[in-house]
Scaffold this motif. Sequence first.
Motif, PDB file in Angstrom:
ATOM      1  N   THR A   6       0.832  -1.202   0.000  1.00  0.00           N
ATOM      2  CA  THR A   6       0.000   0.000   0.000  1.00  0.00           C
ATOM      3  C   THR A   6       0.865   1.251   0.000  1.00  0.00           C
ATOM      4  O   THR A   6       0.622   2.205  -0.740  1.00  0.00           O
ATOM      5  N   TYR A   7       1.897   1.235   0.833  1.00  0.00           N
ATOM      6  CA  TYR A   7       2.809   2.377   0.932  1.00  0.00           C
ATOM      7  C   TYR A   7       3.520   2.624  -0.397  1.00  0.00           C
ATOM      8  O   TYR A   7       3.606   3.761  -0.871  1.00  0.00           O
ATOM      9  N   PRO A  12      12.506   2.554   6.426  1.00  0.00           N
ATOM     10  CA  PRO A  12      11.095   2.217   6.641  1.00  0.00           C
ATOM     11  C   PRO A  12      10.590   1.089   5.730  1.00  0.00           C
ATOM     12  O   PRO A  12       9.754   0.287   6.141  1.00  0.00           O
ATOM     13  N   LEU A  13      11.125   1.012   4.517  1.00  0.00           N
ATOM     14  CA  LEU A  13      10.734  -0.076   3.618  1.00  0.00           C
ATOM     15  C   LEU A  13      11.222  -1.411   4.163  1.00  0.00           C
ATOM     16  O   LEU A  13      10.499  -2.409   4.124  1.00  0.00           O
ATOM     17  N   TYR A  14      12.457  -1.443   4.654  1.00  0.00           N
ATOM     18  CA  TYR A  14      12.987  -2.679   5.236  1.00  0.00           C
ATOM     19  C   TYR A  14      12.181  -3.098   6.464  1.00  0.00           C
ATOM     20  O   TYR A  14      11.960  -4.287   6.681  1.00  0.00           O
ATOM     21  N   ILE A  15      11.744  -2.135   7.244  1.00  0.00           N
ATOM     22  CA  ILE A  15      10.937  -2.444   8.425  1.00  0.00           C
ATOM     23  C   ILE A  15       9.583  -3.004   7.993  1.00  0.00           C
ATOM     24  O   ILE A  15       9.141  -4.043   8.490  1.00  0.00           O
ATOM     25  N   LYS A  16       8.941  -2.343   7.037  1.00  0.00           N
ATOM     26  CA  LYS A  16       7.637  -2.806   6.564  1.00  0.00           C
ATOM     27  C   LYS A  16       7.736  -4.190   5.914  1.00  0.00           C
ATOM     28  O   LYS A  16       6.802  -4.978   5.984  1.00  0.00           O
ATOM     29  N   ALA A  17       8.880  -4.480   5.288  1.00  0.00           N
ATOM     30  CA  ALA A  17       9.071  -5.778   4.631  1.00  0.00           C
ATOM     31  C   ALA A  17       9.488  -6.868   5.613  1.00  0.00           C
ATOM     32  O   ALA A  17       9.528  -8.045   5.258  1.00  0.00           O
ATOM     33  N   GLY A  18       9.829  -6.477   6.832  1.00  0.00           N
ATOM     34  CA  GLY A  18      10.238  -7.461   7.825  1.00  0.00           C
ATOM     35  C   GLY A  18      11.723  -7.778   7.836  1.00  0.00           C
ATOM     36  O   GLY A  18      12.163  -8.689   8.537  1.00  0.00           O
TER      37      GLY A  18
END
Length: 114
Positions: free
Chosen positions: A6-7, A62-68
């Motif tokens: 979504t982001y 933030p992308l790495y965090i959202k991706a796990g």
Amino acid sequence: MNDLGTYLKELRNKLHLSLKDVQERCGVTDSKLSRLERGEGRDFSPLELKKLAQLYGVNVIPLYIKAGYLDESDLSEYQLIFENANLLNEEEHSSIQTQINLFTKGRQVSDNDF
């Protein structure tokens, strides 16, 4: 991972980029990105996320965090420890770094620091 999709879709739409535009500019295939944006894809590599972050003009963390790939605890040692440090200009950063270098002159960095 759906939050990530979504982001990424929001970022792409803000820049008025089509899926094909993204593929042409950073090599992430339009079908793979489309699946991720719909919440179906789960196989994005850190390198692909980095390319998207660069294209979209956002920080990759933030992308790495959202991706796990990372969580907040992974970053605790690397976060800024001073309040409002982000408000300093480049000259001020440089001045403070010079002072830190003077304080730590001759000290060794161990492999555990990385």
